[in-house]
Design an enzyme around this catalytic site. Structure first.
Site, PDB file in Angstrom:
ATOM      1  N   ASP A   5      61.739 -25.405 -34.656  1.00 39.12           N
ATOM      2  CA  ASP A   5      61.717 -25.193 -36.108  1.00 39.12           C
ATOM      3  C   ASP A   5      62.058 -26.535 -36.762  1.00 39.12           C
ATOM      4  O   ASP A   5      62.509 -27.471 -36.083  1.00 39.12           O
ATOM      5  CB  ASP A   5      62.745 -24.119 -36.514  1.00 39.12           C
ATOM      6  N   SER A   6      61.904 -26.581 -38.073  1.00 37.35           N
ATOM      7  CA  SER A   6      62.301 -27.783 -38.822  1.00 37.35           C
ATOM      8  C   SER A   6      63.809 -27.992 -38.757  1.00 37.35           C
ATOM      9  O   SER A   6      64.292 -29.082 -39.058  1.00 37.35           O
ATOM     10  CB  SER A   6      61.892 -27.625 -40.285  1.00 37.35           C
ATOM     11  N   CYS A  18      58.694 -21.006 -37.020  1.00 39.49           N
ATOM     12  CA  CYS A  18      58.657 -21.579 -38.364  1.00 39.49           C
ATOM     13  C   CYS A  18      57.331 -21.198 -39.011  1.00 39.49           C
ATOM     14  O   CYS A  18      56.265 -21.531 -38.483  1.00 39.49           O
ATOM     15  CB  CYS A  18      58.768 -23.101 -38.253  1.00 39.49           C
ATOM     16  N   ASN A  19      57.399 -20.508 -40.133  1.00 34.37           N
ATOM     17  CA  ASN A  19      56.175 -20.109 -40.836  1.00 34.37           C
ATOM     18  C   ASN A  19      55.423 -21.326 -41.378  1.00 34.37           C
ATOM     19  O   ASN A  19      54.195 -21.395 -41.313  1.00 34.37           O
ATOM     20  CB  ASN A  19      56.536 -19.193 -42.012  1.00 34.37           C
ATOM     21  N   THR A  20      56.174 -22.296 -41.882  1.00 31.86           N
ATOM     22  CA  THR A  20      55.556 -23.472 -42.503  1.00 31.86           C
ATOM     23  C   THR A  20      54.831 -24.320 -41.459  1.00 31.86           C
ATOM     24  O   THR A  20      53.723 -24.811 -41.689  1.00 31.86           O
ATOM     25  CB  THR A  20      56.642 -24.322 -43.207  1.00 31.86           C
ATOM     26  N   CYS A  48      60.350 -17.098 -44.220  1.00 38.84           N
ATOM     27  CA  CYS A  48      60.836 -18.372 -43.673  1.00 38.84           C
ATOM     28  C   CYS A  48      61.957 -18.011 -42.707  1.00 38.84           C
ATOM     29  O   CYS A  48      62.802 -17.155 -43.023  1.00 38.84           O
ATOM     30  CB  CYS A  48      61.363 -19.255 -44.803  1.00 38.84           C
ATOM     31  N   THR A  49      61.969 -18.648 -41.543  1.00 41.88           N
ATOM     32  CA  THR A  49      62.924 -18.221 -40.499  1.00 41.88           C
ATOM     33  C   THR A  49      64.371 -18.581 -40.831  1.00 41.88           C
ATOM     34  O   THR A  49      65.288 -18.099 -40.166  1.00 41.88           O
ATOM     35  CB  THR A  49      62.532 -18.831 -39.137  1.00 41.88           C
ATOM     36  N   HIS A  50      64.577 -19.411 -41.843  1.00 44.04           N
ATOM     37  CA  HIS A  50      65.958 -19.664 -42.281  1.00 44.04           C
ATOM     38  C   HIS A  50      66.536 -18.446 -43.018  1.00 44.04           C
ATOM     39  O   HIS A  50      67.756 -18.250 -43.023  1.00 44.04           O
ATOM     40  CB  HIS A  50      66.019 -20.862 -43.238  1.00 44.04           C
ATOM     41  N   GLY A  86      59.026 -27.437 -45.755  1.00 45.02           N
ATOM     42  CA  GLY A  86      58.372 -26.710 -46.853  1.00 45.02           C
ATOM     43  C   GLY A  86      57.886 -27.581 -47.991  1.00 45.02           C
ATOM     44  O   GLY A  86      57.002 -27.185 -48.741  1.00 45.02           O
TER      45      GLY A  86
HETATM   46  N1  DGL Z   1      62.077 -22.336 -41.237  1.00 44.30           N
HETATM   47  C1  DGL Z   1      60.846 -22.754 -41.760  1.00 44.30           C
HETATM   48  C2  DGL Z   1      59.884 -21.623 -42.058  1.00 44.30           C
HETATM   49  O1  DGL Z   1      59.920 -20.619 -41.397  1.00 44.30           O
HETATM   50  C3  DGL Z   1      60.725 -23.890 -42.717  1.00 44.30           C
HETATM   51  C4  DGL Z   1      61.861 -24.365 -43.511  1.00 44.30           C
HETATM   52  C5  DGL Z   1      61.629 -25.739 -44.079  1.00 44.30           C
HETATM   53  O2  DGL Z   1      61.832 -26.675 -43.330  1.00 44.30           O
HETATM   54  O3  DGL Z   1      61.219 -25.850 -45.242  1.00 44.30           O
HETATM   55  O4  DGL Z   1      59.063 -21.716 -42.908  1.00 44.30           O
END
Ligand code: DGL
Length: 265
Positions: A12-13, A75-77, A186-188, A45
């Site tokens: 992930d990021s 990570c979705n992004t 978003c996984t966060h 993002g």
């Molecule tokens: N956790 C990430 C996601 O699922 C991206 C968060 C980010 O770095 O902006 O989209």
């Protein structure tokens, strides 16, 4: 041919993918896991798709060198920016990406109004537009980009007034518009569930796709006869920022402080 005992690489990021890592470990306790937090480049993002693709190529090459039998873009992004590119680069490598839970949300909503909290990059992508076309033509979907939220979650202080204030500002308009289903795209954001519980009425469903990603990994490994028989070795972590910061956050967002190393840039 990879071995069943080879590890699975998860990236992930930053620390968001730990929400997915937990689901993977729950469903697949025999699997040895490697985690790369690209904290030196967070947030994805607000970055260009080309920039994110480069980061993902770099991390995928690292997992390959580590002998990973599969990779998860937690990570979705990163998925909207890079999964197609990675699949072309590694055509036979089991690769799991993720996308906001539009399909289950459209099936679950009773009010017919669904809210999506996600990064700007995810919401602006062609993949997300295609997802809405495919699964949400009968419901109203209200999207809410959340700049700044990921940076606050990365501090590991999930109870700060600043975080509560920012989250409320993003969630309130969705509730006011009649959303009865909120997608955490978003996984966060799953780490915000305790805060959200105090902001969102009990009859509003809050959904994410961490468990679905774990199930998809299970399916792909099973189909390639690559499911580990265990026991799993300790999870190993790498970060492209200061390893001590991740060491400090792991006991909060993960169950213990495992081995953390610098990610080779
Ligand atoms: N956790 C990430 C996601 O699922 C991206 C968060 C980010 O770095 O902006 O989209």
């Amino acid at each position: 041919m990879a071995e069943r005992s080879a590890p699975v690489g998860v990236m992930d990021s930053g620390v968001g993918g730990l929400s997915v890592l937990a689901e993977i470990q729950r469903l697949l306790p025999n699997e040895t896991l490697l985690y790369v937090a690209d904290c030196g480049h967070v947030p994805y993002g607000e970055k260009s798709p080309g920039y994110i693709r480069e980061r993902c190529r770099h991390i995928a090459a690292f997992f390959h060198e580590q002998g990973a039998k599969a990779m998860v873009l937690a990570c979705n992004t990163a998925t909207v920016a890079a999964v197609t590119d990675l699949r072309a680069l590694y055509p036979v490598w089991p690769l799991v990406g993720m996308e906001p839970a539009v399909k289950p949300a459209a099936a679950a909503t009773r009010s017919g109004v669904v809210g999506v909290l996600a990064t700007t990059g995810t919401l602006q992508s062609a993949k997300f537009a295609a997802l809405l076309d495919r699964f949400a033509s009968d419901v109203q979907v209200i999207t809410q980009p959340c700049p700044g939220l990921v940076e606050l979650i990365e501090t590991g202080d999930l109870a700060s007034p600043a975080l509560r204030q920012m989250l409320l500002g993003y969630v309130q308009p969705l509730l006011a518009a009649g959303c009865d289903t909120l997608i955490l795209g978003c996984t966060h954001y799953p780490f915000l569930r305790p805060l959200l519980a105090g902001m969102v009425p009990a009859d509003v469903a809050v959904i994410d796709t961490g468990a679905a990603v774990a199930r998809q990994l299970h399916r792909l490994l099973g189909a390639s006869d690559l499911l580990a028989e265990g026991p799993a070795r300790d999870t190993r972590f790498w970060t492209s920022a200061d390893p001590q910061s991740l060491r400090n956050i792991l006991p909060v967002l993960w169950h213990k402080a495992d081995d953390v190393q610098s990610f080779p840039l």
